[in-house]
Design a protein around this motif. Structure first.
Motif, mmCIF file in Angstrom:
data_model
loop_
_atom_site.group_PDB
_atom_site.id
_atom_site.type_symbol
_atom_site.label_atom_id
_atom_site.label_comp_id
_atom_site.label_asym_id
_atom_site.label_seq_id
_atom_site.Cartn_x
_atom_site.Cartn_y
_atom_site.Cartn_z
ATOM 1 N N GLY A 52 0.946 -0.799 -0.096
ATOM 2 C CA GLY A 52 0.339 -0.129 0.253
ATOM 3 C C GLY A 52 1.017 0.942 0.086
ATOM 4 N N HIS A 53 0.910 2.454 -0.052
ATOM 5 C CA HIS A 53 0.680 3.370 -0.414
ATOM 6 C C HIS A 53 1.089 3.645 1.134
ATOM 7 C CE1 HIS A 53 -0.212 4.919 -4.367
ATOM 8 N NE2 HIS A 53 -1.236 4.325 -4.444
ATOM 9 N N ARG A 54 2.406 5.170 1.597
ATOM 10 C CA ARG A 54 3.239 5.095 2.612
ATOM 11 C C ARG A 54 2.117 5.730 3.354
ATOM 12 N NH1 ARG A 54 8.580 5.734 2.909
ATOM 13 N NH2 ARG A 54 8.724 4.328 0.629
ATOM 14 N N GLU A 55 1.112 6.788 2.026
ATOM 15 C CA GLU A 55 0.483 7.913 3.766
ATOM 16 C C GLU A 55 -0.601 7.302 2.968
ATOM 17 O OE1 GLU A 55 0.105 8.574 -0.972
ATOM 18 O OE2 GLU A 55 1.702 8.214 0.630
ATOM 19 N N ALA A 56 -1.551 6.157 3.429
ATOM 20 C CA ALA A 56 -2.752 5.356 3.687
ATOM 21 C C ALA A 56 -2.672 5.767 5.115
ATOM 22 C CB ALA A 56 -2.665 4.312 4.004
ATOM 23 N N ASN A 57 -4.557 6.657 5.574
ATOM 24 C CA ASN A 57 -4.769 7.325 6.313
ATOM 25 C C ASN A 57 -5.858 5.762 7.379
ATOM 26 O OD1 ASN A 57 -7.517 7.631 5.487
ATOM 27 N ND2 ASN A 57 -6.983 8.584 4.422
ATOM 28 N N GLU A 58 -6.489 5.849 9.128
ATOM 29 C CA GLU A 58 -6.732 5.895 9.379
ATOM 30 C C GLU A 58 -8.511 5.037 8.987
ATOM 31 O OE1 GLU A 58 -5.621 4.379 12.635
ATOM 32 O OE2 GLU A 58 -4.107 5.110 12.103
ATOM 33 N N ARG A 59 -8.850 4.955 7.528
ATOM 34 C CA ARG A 59 -10.156 5.160 7.006
ATOM 35 C C ARG A 59 -10.184 3.708 6.287
ATOM 36 N NH1 ARG A 59 -10.593 10.412 4.569
ATOM 37 N NH2 ARG A 59 -10.223 9.784 2.744
ATOM 38 N N VAL A 60 -8.923 3.759 7.455
ATOM 39 C CA VAL A 60 -8.593 1.984 5.691
ATOM 40 C C VAL A 60 -8.877 1.008 7.195
ATOM 41 C CG1 VAL A 60 -6.324 1.586 5.770
ATOM 42 C CG2 VAL A 60 -8.409 1.090 4.532
ATOM 43 N N LEU A 61 -8.823 1.399 8.086
ATOM 44 C CA LEU A 61 -8.173 0.338 9.060
ATOM 45 C C LEU A 61 -9.941 -0.724 9.492
ATOM 46 C CD1 LEU A 61 -6.354 -0.553 10.689
ATOM 47 C CD2 LEU A 61 -6.769 1.159 13.152
ATOM 48 N N PRO A 62 -10.929 0.182 9.265
ATOM 49 C CA PRO A 62 -12.162 -1.203 9.503
ATOM 50 C C PRO A 62 -12.219 -2.749 8.440
ATOM 51 C CG PRO A 62 -12.651 0.976 10.443
ATOM 52 C CD PRO A 62 -11.519 1.044 9.305
ATOM 53 N N ALA A 63 -12.007 -1.740 7.378
ATOM 54 C CA ALA A 63 -12.225 -2.759 5.922
ATOM 55 C C ALA A 63 -11.361 -3.691 6.159
ATOM 56 C CB ALA A 63 -11.851 -2.098 4.981
ATOM 57 N N LEU A 64 -9.560 -3.076 6.159
ATOM 58 C CA LEU A 64 -8.280 -3.994 6.379
ATOM 59 C C LEU A 64 -8.615 -4.642 7.685
ATOM 60 C CD1 LEU A 64 -5.372 -5.001 5.920
ATOM 61 C CD2 LEU A 64 -5.058 -2.623 6.946
ATOM 62 N N GLU A 65 -9.471 -4.705 8.667
ATOM 63 C CA GLU A 65 -9.357 -5.917 9.808
ATOM 64 C C GLU A 65 -10.559 -7.140 9.490
ATOM 65 O OE1 GLU A 65 -9.203 -3.063 13.421
ATOM 66 O OE2 GLU A 65 -10.669 -2.769 13.375
ATOM 67 N N GLY A 95 5.680 2.302 5.106
ATOM 68 C CA GLY A 95 4.802 3.169 5.748
ATOM 69 C C GLY A 95 3.914 3.167 6.048
ATOM 70 N N THR A 96 2.510 3.594 6.578
ATOM 71 C CA THR A 96 1.007 3.522 7.026
ATOM 72 C C THR A 96 0.825 3.185 7.202
ATOM 73 O OG1 THR A 96 1.505 6.397 7.238
ATOM 74 C CG2 THR A 96 -0.341 5.385 8.356
ATOM 75 N N PHE A 97 0.696 2.183 5.600
ATOM 76 C CA PHE A 97 -0.620 0.553 5.790
ATOM 77 C C PHE A 97 0.450 -0.083 5.974
ATOM 78 C CE2 PHE A 97 -1.433 -2.629 3.152
ATOM 79 C CZ PHE A 97 -3.334 -2.587 3.488
ATOM 80 N N ASP A 98 1.260 -0.652 5.720
ATOM 81 C CA ASP A 98 2.369 -1.301 6.483
ATOM 82 C C ASP A 98 2.267 -1.673 7.702
ATOM 83 O OD1 ASP A 98 3.443 -2.313 3.568
ATOM 84 O OD2 ASP A 98 5.338 -1.413 3.858
ATOM 85 N N GLY A 99 2.565 -0.448 8.957
ATOM 86 C CA GLY A 99 2.095 -0.780 9.988
ATOM 87 C C GLY A 99 0.706 -1.052 10.629
ATOM 88 N N MET A 100 -0.057 -0.071 9.656
ATOM 89 C CA MET A 100 -1.484 -0.864 10.246
ATOM 90 C C MET A 100 -1.716 -2.214 9.992
ATOM 91 S SD MET A 100 -4.143 2.473 8.999
ATOM 92 C CE MET A 100 -3.596 3.288 7.257
ATOM 93 N N ALA A 101 -0.564 -2.960 8.986
ATOM 94 C CA ALA A 101 -1.366 -4.090 8.991
ATOM 95 C C ALA A 101 -0.730 -4.691 9.709
ATOM 96 C CB ALA A 101 -0.434 -4.741 7.423
ATOM 97 N N ALA A 102 0.415 -4.393 10.175
ATOM 98 C CA ALA A 102 0.908 -5.118 11.369
ATOM 99 C C ALA A 102 0.431 -5.441 12.847
ATOM 100 C CB ALA A 102 2.600 -4.532 11.257
ATOM 101 N N LYS A 103 -0.487 -4.097 12.747
ATOM 102 C CA LYS A 103 -0.755 -3.820 14.288
ATOM 103 C C LYS A 103 -2.367 -4.341 14.250
ATOM 104 C CE LYS A 103 -4.271 0.051 15.924
ATOM 105 N NZ LYS A 103 -4.806 1.375 15.645
ATOM 106 N N VAL A 104 -2.387 -4.820 12.864
ATOM 107 C CA VAL A 104 -4.177 -5.709 12.627
ATOM 108 C C VAL A 104 -3.766 -7.102 12.579
ATOM 109 C CG1 VAL A 104 -6.127 -6.504 10.265
ATOM 110 C CG2 VAL A 104 -5.512 -4.001 11.120
ATOM 111 N N ILE A 105 -2.972 -7.609 12.225
ATOM 112 C CA ILE A 105 -2.531 -8.699 12.274
ATOM 113 C C ILE A 105 -1.929 -9.973 13.970
ATOM 114 C CG2 ILE A 105 -0.572 -10.903 11.297
ATOM 115 C CD1 ILE A 105 -2.737 -9.652 9.228
ATOM 116 N N LYS A 106 -1.099 -7.987 14.748
ATOM 117 C CA LYS A 106 -1.112 -8.427 15.891
ATOM 118 C C LYS A 106 -2.260 -8.517 17.497
ATOM 119 C CE LYS A 106 3.589 -5.811 15.806
ATOM 120 N NZ LYS A 106 4.243 -4.934 16.177
#
Length: 155
Positions: free
Chosen positions: A11-24, A45-56
């Motif tokens: 994902g793009h490094r500047e992804a925003n938190e709005r994607v979090l529910p869909a990612l989860e 990037g931000t998307f990688d960080g969010m993905a890691a958070k969701v997997i954890k």
């Protein structure tokens, strides 16, 4: 990592938190419905960080799930200990002779070639992430990978 049980994220490094529910939701669905247990994520990037958070978080509900950090640069050059919450790091074979400026792109392509699933969040027309998703879509047409671009539902 078993190909058909592996999911990679791009994902793009500047992804925003709005994607979090869909990612989860996408991650939970892959675990429960498709038996995906191995998740691989970069750290640029931000998307990688969010993905890691969701997997954890998913690992707490599904102990069979693993989280691996993709290393585009040889660990000898840039030693990286396994970060907290991750199970391992992975440096793709054959990357030793790839010039540094191409390392991230080549490592990402390796993961698309060796994963059964790709969760993406890309929308920029001219970007390496977008090109990788287009490459993955061509592989998807051959039945080699399943691609979900969250940018199709969230922006």
């Amino acid at each position: 990592m078993e190909h058909e049980r592996t999911c990679f994220f791009i994902g793009h490094r500047e992804a925003n938190e709005r994607v979090l529910p869909a990612l989860e939701q996408a991650v939970e669905q892959l675990i429960v419905e498709s038996g995906v247990t191995d998740f691989v994520v970069g750290h640029y990037g931000t998307f990688d960080g969010m993905a890691a958070k969701v997997i954890k978080a998913a690992k707490k509900r599904h102990p069979e799930v693993t989280l691996t950090l993709l290393l585009p640069y040889h660990p000898f050059d840039r030693p990286i200990p396994v970060p907290k919450g991750y199970d391992s790091t992975f440096y793709p074979p054959g990357m030793e002779n790839v010039p540094k400026k191409y390392a991230i792109v080549r490592a990402n392509r390796y993961m698309v070639d060796h994963s059964g699933y790709l969760i993406a969040f890309t929308w920029h027309a001219a970007s390496n992430s977008r090109e990788l998703v287009e490459y993955a879509r061509r592989r998807e047409e051959k039945g080699l990978i399943h691609v979900q671009n969250l940018a199709d539902v969230v922006r």
